[in-house]
Design an enzyme around this catalytic site. Structure first.
Site, short mmCIF file in Angstrom:
data_model
loop_
_atom_site.label_atom_id
_atom_site.label_comp_id
_atom_site.label_asym_id
_atom_site.label_seq_id
_atom_site.Cartn_x
_atom_site.Cartn_y
_atom_site.Cartn_z
N SER A 79 0.84 -1.19 0.00
CA SER A 79 0.00 0.00 0.00
C SER A 79 0.87 1.24 0.00
O SER A 79 2.03 1.20 0.45
CB SER A 79 -0.90 0.02 1.24
OG SER A 79 -1.56 1.25 1.39
N TYR A 111 -1.88 -0.82 10.52
CA TYR A 111 -2.02 -1.27 9.14
C TYR A 111 -0.80 -0.84 8.32
O TYR A 111 -0.22 -1.63 7.57
CB TYR A 111 -3.30 -0.69 8.55
CG TYR A 111 -3.50 -0.93 7.08
CD1 TYR A 111 -4.05 -2.11 6.62
CD2 TYR A 111 -3.19 0.05 6.14
CE1 TYR A 111 -4.26 -2.33 5.26
CE2 TYR A 111 -3.39 -0.15 4.78
CZ TYR A 111 -3.93 -1.34 4.35
OH TYR A 111 -4.13 -1.55 3.00
#
Length: 294
Positions: free
Chosen positions: A188, A201
């Site tokens: 990401s 995360y």
């Protein structure tokens, strides 16, 4: 003279603000407004993955569904893993795999469980007769008000889904992969430009970058390529299930292209990395971020 075949990426998909909405994790597609585009009507295959056997974690919806549709239309048989509560999404993805004339294998379960991860690899190999493409895509994220507000049990879920499961699955798969096989992780932009509201995360996504590069170095001599795709803001069920309804109207508007991406816009990146077109590409992190730099 104007070229009517050009498509302006700033207006290819909606630039309208997403309405406030919230779901309980893991989130379901049919409860989203607007519905995401997974390439159901747009992706055209070119026989780049004929005969390949693929496993996609989190393959029921979002980016995973877009990958599954594209892989199937490129000629691969596709297994998807997902949580049992995501069964309605998984059924829809399986329908699109079958529509492409390929075999779907649906495997509900919890990736936090090491034995389930081991069973996934075994079932794919026994059903398909092998495994060539391993896409480590499943992830869990939640909005964090601050470091002092992270519940231990949910922090453990983030770690086990985002990091433990890729280790479990890769460890079980690698002894059976041949030269020409490919492993693709979904990292990401958060792994490079972390948000404080997604601290745990983001930690896992940064770790997956290191995992991808280290594994590429290890497996390269065996002819197994390892790469990653780094999405930016993409409209998937993960977003309304993150717990930030007030942020949705501006979701994706901080990119140079001025909008959030759709799952369909990532499918080609995974197909490229999985195919022989990328035969000299390993250890790469391919950004699909709407122009935001990694």
């Amino acid at each position: 003279m104007h070229n009517d075949h050009l498509i302006d990426p700033t207006t290819k998909h909606t630039t309208d603000p997403f309405p406030r909405q919230e779901q309980r994790p893991p989130g379901l597609t049919d409860q989203m407004h607007p519905l995401p585009d997974h390439g159901e009507q747009s992706y055209r295959g070119a026989n780049r993955l004929v005969g390949r056997k693929a496993l996609i974690t989190g393959g029921d919806s979002g980016i995973g569904r877009a990958i599954a549709i594209a892989f199937a239309r490129e000629g691969a048989d596709v297994a998807i893993s997902y949580l049992p509560e995501e069964d309605s999404d998984a059924e829809e993805t399986a329908r699109w795999i079958e529509d492409a004339g390929r075999m779907p294998l649906m495997m509900p379960g919890d990736l936090r469980d090491e034995s389930f991860c081991n069973d996934l690899i075994g079932r794919v190999r026994s059903t398909f007769g092998g495994l060539d493409l391993l896409v480590l895509n499943a992830a869990h994220q939640r909005n964090r008000g601050g470091i002092d507000e992270i519940p231990t049990d949910d922090f453990e879920t983030v770690m086990r889904v985002n990091l433990f499961a890729p280790i479990f699955l890769t460890r079980a798969a690698v002894p059976h992969l041949r030269g020409g096989s490919s492993i693709i992780t979904t990292t990401s932009i958060q792994g490079f430009d972390p948000s404080s509201s997604l601290v745990d995360y983001a930690m896992t996504k940064a770790a997956l970058v290191a995992f991808t590069k280290a594994l590429a170095e290890e497996l390269g001599p065996r002819g197994i390529r390892v790469n990653a795709v780094a999405p930016g803001p993409i409209w998937t069920p993960l977003i309304p299930a993150t717990g930030w309804p007030d942020k949705l109207p501006e979701f994706g508007h901080n990119t140079p292209l001025g909008r959030a991406g759709q799952p369909a816009e990532l499918a080609g990146a995974y197909v490229y990395l999985a195919s022989d077109d990328a035969s000299y590409v390993s250890g790469a992190i391919l950004p699909v971020t709407g122009g935001r730099p990694l």
